[in-house]
Enzyme design. Structure first.
Site, PDB file in Angstrom:
ATOM      1  N   ASP A 264     -66.056  12.960  45.689  1.00 20.77           N
ATOM      2  CA  ASP A 264     -66.007  14.285  46.081  1.00 20.77           C
ATOM      3  C   ASP A 264     -67.129  14.585  46.781  1.00 20.77           C
ATOM      4  OD1 ASP A 264     -63.579  14.651  44.528  1.00 20.77           O
ATOM      5  OD2 ASP A 264     -64.890  15.577  42.729  1.00 20.77           O
TER       6      ASP A 264
ATOM      7  N   GLU B  67     -72.889   4.438  13.477  1.00 20.12           N
ATOM      8  CA  GLU B  67     -72.220   5.729  13.101  1.00 20.12           C
ATOM      9  C   GLU B  67     -71.732   6.528  14.006  1.00 20.12           C
ATOM     10  OE1 GLU B  67     -70.905   6.203   9.857  1.00 20.12           O
ATOM     11  OE2 GLU B  67     -71.839   4.470   9.161  1.00 20.12           O
TER      12      GLU B  67
ATOM     13  N   GLN C 200     -66.797  13.757  50.456  1.00 18.88           N
ATOM     14  CA  GLN C 200     -65.669  14.087  51.385  1.00 18.88           C
ATOM     15  C   GLN C 200     -65.819  14.948  52.429  1.00 18.88           C
ATOM     16  OE1 GLN C 200     -62.214  14.986  48.796  1.00 18.88           O
ATOM     17  NE2 GLN C 200     -62.323  12.997  47.563  1.00 18.88           N
TER      18      GLN C 200
ATOM     19  N   HIS D  85     -58.245  14.485  43.718  1.00 17.58           N
ATOM     20  CA  HIS D  85     -58.719  15.412  42.763  1.00 17.58           C
ATOM     21  C   HIS D  85     -58.710  16.424  43.700  1.00 17.58           C
ATOM     22  CE1 HIS D  85     -61.161  17.871  40.055  1.00 17.58           C
ATOM     23  NE2 HIS D  85     -62.412  17.422  40.653  1.00 17.58           N
TER      24      HIS D  85
ATOM     25  N   GLN E  78     -60.637   4.186  42.544  1.00 11.62           N
ATOM     26  CA  GLN E  78     -59.489   4.504  42.796  1.00 11.62           C
ATOM     27  C   GLN E  78     -58.734   3.882  43.996  1.00 11.62           C
ATOM     28  OE1 GLN E  78     -56.874   6.179  40.949  1.00 11.62           O
ATOM     29  NE2 GLN E  78     -58.461   6.804  39.281  1.00 11.62           N
TER      30      GLN E  78
ATOM     31  N   SER F  29     -60.432   8.090   5.344  1.00 18.75           N
ATOM     32  CA  SER F  29     -60.338   8.435   3.764  1.00 18.75           C
ATOM     33  C   SER F  29     -60.301   9.937   3.477  1.00 18.75           C
ATOM     34  CB  SER F  29     -61.636   7.844   3.284  1.00 18.75           C
ATOM     35  OG  SER F  29     -62.670   8.649   3.627  1.00 18.75           O
TER      36      SER F  29
END
Length: 334
Positions: free
Chosen positions: A84, A228, A87, A109, A29, A253
């Site tokens: 975080d 998949e 901090q 945040h 950030q 589909s």
């Protein structure tokens, strides 16, 4: 309950014009917001550890990074973008003693403020601008003329104009182009943690792993199982992003849609919802925050063990090999 959304016209840059803004940390950030704010005409000063990759990147981007004390001196807005878990220590050791009355402390945040690992003095503003996207998108979309939507919150208004300063910050990084939604530190923190744990990261990766392993254990080729259960996730997410669940169902589909409507609730059932509620209670009580802080302070043993287990899994090894065959993907390996 009415939702307050601010755009450039009602979130002007003026409160930060001709003012100094300090960004602590030049990571995901930090690098994006610093460049966007500079491009918006704001005077920027970066605080970063000398000799680190982020320090060198800041220089490459045209900044002159300094220590935290120097960067904070005379700044109207101080934006904390370090992780975080770091901090609280950085605040205690390097920020708190250099804070001056009427300065604005900004976070991306709410974790440390909401759970009170950081408790600023009463004479400073405490605000938040939380972009709803990773830093590289905050930067690239801004460069394209757009912006990533943001959340804004004011925890403490010592000067009477904390919200105006926060909104100017949001507009400066591009949020005013897309919309800045008003919230609280509590709401942002708790919903963000819940989304990460139950849906966006924890829920999604666990679902992918379980699907892949179920097919492989039943004797199907791992490569087919990968396509998949992992590769095609992006195709569905893009449809959801464009037009919600209805557009996704319109685009697939009839067979897939019927399977979605009838089998999906068997996977995400009442037992799953009960576990989600339990996880939410762990978040709101502060139990998760305490667990994460203790994990970090204890050397990240569990974190690293779980990370390495997934990193060495068959799903990851098959994926790395298949992605190298698809040049258009811009394969990323960490």
């Amino acid at each position: 309950m009415a939702v307050n959304i601010y755009y450039e016209k009602n979130a002007p840059l003026e409160p930060l014009k001709d003012k100094k803004v300090c960004v602590i940390g030049y990571g995901s950030q930090g690098h994006a917001q610093s460049q966007n704010l500079r491009d918006s005409g704001i005077t920027m000063q970066i605080a970063e550890l000398e000799g680190t990759d982020n320090y060198n990147l800041a220089i490459e981007h045209g900044f002159s990074p300094t220590d935290i004390k120097t960067a904070m001196d005379g700044a109207t807005l101080i934006i904390v973008t370090v992780p975080d878990e770091m901090q609280a220590d950085i605040y205690k050791e390097q920020i708190a003693g250099n804070l001056k009355a009427s300065q604005t402390l900004g976070f991306c945040h709410g974790f440390n403020i909401h759970f009170r690992y950081i408790v600023p003095p009463d004479d400073v503003n405490v605000v938040m601008i939380a972009p709803k996207g990773p830093g590289h998108l905050v930067r690239s979309i801004f460069e394209q003329g757009g912006g990533v939507p943001c959340l804004v919150a004011v925890q403490q208004d010592a000067t009477g104009d904390a919200k105006d300063i926060a909104l100017a910050w949001g507009t400066g990084i591009g949020g005013g182009r897309a919309g800045i939604i008003e919230t609280t530190y509590k709401e942002e923190t708790e919903t963000d943690l819940f989304g990460e744990q139950c849906v966006l990261c924890g829920g999604l990766t666990a679902l992918i792993k379980a699907g892949f392993e179920t097919l492989v254990e039943a004797g199907y080729q791992p490569e087919i199982a990968y396509f998949e259960c992992m590769h095609e996730v992006k195709l569905i997410v893009d449809l959801l992003h464009q037009g919600g669940i209805n557009y996704m169902r319109y685009s697939i589909s009839n067979t897939a849609e019927y399977g979605d409507l009838t089998r999906g609730p068997r996977i995400i059932n009442e037992q799953t919802r009960a576990e989600m509620k339990k996880i939410l209670s762990e978040i709101t009580s502060g139990e998760f925050a305490k667990e994460w802080v203790q994990e970090y302070q204890g050397g990240l043993k569990k974190f690293n063990e779980l990370y390495e287990k997934d990193n060495k899994s068959q799903l990851e090894s098959v994926g790395k090999r298949l992605r190298k065959m698809m040049s258009w993907i811009d394969d990323k390996e960490v």
